[in-house]
Scaffold this motif. Structure first.
Motif, PDB file in Angstrom:
ATOM      1  N   PRO A   1       0.807  -1.226   0.000  1.00  0.00           N
ATOM      2  CA  PRO A   1       0.000   0.000   0.000  1.00  0.00           C
ATOM      3  C   PRO A   1       0.839   1.276   0.000  1.00  0.00           C
ATOM      4  O   PRO A   1       0.437   2.277  -0.606  1.00  0.00           O
ATOM      5  CB  PRO A   1      -0.847  -0.114   1.270  1.00  0.00           C
ATOM      6  N   TYR A   2       2.003   1.257   0.643  1.00  0.00           N
ATOM      7  CA  TYR A   2       2.855   2.441   0.643  1.00  0.00           C
ATOM      8  C   TYR A   2       3.500   2.639  -0.727  1.00  0.00           C
ATOM      9  O   TYR A   2       3.662   3.763  -1.194  1.00  0.00           O
ATOM     10  CB  TYR A   2       3.917   2.341   1.729  1.00  0.00           C
ATOM     11  N   GLY A   3       3.876   1.561  -1.376  1.00  0.00           N
ATOM     12  CA  GLY A   3       4.408   1.650  -2.726  1.00  0.00           C
ATOM     13  C   GLY A   3       3.366   2.165  -3.703  1.00  0.00           C
ATOM     14  O   GLY A   3       3.662   2.995  -4.565  1.00  0.00           O
ATOM     15  N   LEU A   4       2.126   1.685  -3.552  1.00  0.00           N
ATOM     16  CA  LEU A   4       1.041   2.170  -4.418  1.00  0.00           C
ATOM     17  C   LEU A   4       0.758   3.648  -4.164  1.00  0.00           C
ATOM     18  O   LEU A   4       0.502   4.402  -5.099  1.00  0.00           O
ATOM     19  CB  LEU A   4      -0.227   1.344  -4.185  1.00  0.00           C
ATOM     20  N   ALA A   5       0.818   4.062  -2.905  1.00  0.00           N
ATOM     21  CA  ALA A   5       0.585   5.477  -2.585  1.00  0.00           C
ATOM     22  C   ALA A   5       1.672   6.355  -3.198  1.00  0.00           C
ATOM     23  O   ALA A   5       1.384   7.411  -3.767  1.00  0.00           O
ATOM     24  CB  ALA A   5       0.528   5.673  -1.075  1.00  0.00           C
ATOM     25  N   LEU A   6       2.934   5.914  -3.109  1.00  0.00           N
ATOM     26  CA  LEU A   6       4.030   6.687  -3.698  1.00  0.00           C
ATOM     27  C   LEU A   6       3.920   6.691  -5.223  1.00  0.00           C
ATOM     28  O   LEU A   6       4.136   7.729  -5.857  1.00  0.00           O
ATOM     29  CB  LEU A   6       5.381   6.142  -3.251  1.00  0.00           C
TER      30      LEU A   6
END
Length: 164
Positions: free
Chosen positions: A106-111
């Motif tokens: 989820p953090y990779g998708l947000a970035l």
């Protein structure tokens, strides 16, 4: 402690920023800053993902990705400005494309979402959950495969390595 102060570092930074913005240390400013420093993390706790803060496996790769994205943003600013100022509207090919994603963090998708949306001429529309595809709007599309290859190679692959 965690119940009333879920993120002490964030609370401390909020208080410090409040005091710097107010340029005062009087009791009312300290009291309001303390209330904000405690209240904001409590009110925003439901928005934090249950897996906790992200673990960056390769910080050097993250810096390289961000610098490459910065150059891409500048390049896109120039290209979009040129299109807006000098191109005829009939010559534009504005379209939606679908890009299959392997990135699940989820953090990779947000970035990835932030990097795509900061780049002029592109907008992250949604992720289609049934096929896990990114729907992307491109202001002036000439080569759909180039976009797919660029997002997968230059953005998604490094993000997968960064957020292992």
């Amino acid at each position: 402690m965690k119940r009333w102060l879920p993120s002490p570092l964030v609370s401390g930074i909020l208080l410090l920023l409040w005091l710097l913005l107010q340029q005062s240390m009087d009791p009312a400013t300290l009291l309001l800053g303390t209330i904000l420093a405690i209240g904001v993390p409590l009110l925003t706790r439901p928005f934090f993902h249950p897996i906790g803060f992200p673990r960056v496996a390769k910080p050097i790769l993250l810096l390289r990705l961000l610098s490459m994205a910065g150059m891409e943003i500048v390049r896109s600013c120039i290209n979009v400005s040129r299109i807006i100022l000098f191109a005829r509207p009939a010559g534009l090919n504005s379209q939606f494309i679908r890009i299959p994603l392997d990135l699940k963090n989820p953090y990779g998708l947000a970035l990835l979402s932030c990097l795509i949306n900061m780049t002029p001429g592109t907008v992250w529309v949604e992720i289609l959950p049934e096929k896990y595809e990114l729907v992307l709007h491109v202001f002036d599309l000439h080569d759909e495969q180039w976009w797919i290859d660029t997002i997968k190679a230059h953005y998604e692959k490094p993000l997968i390595d960064i957020f292992k």
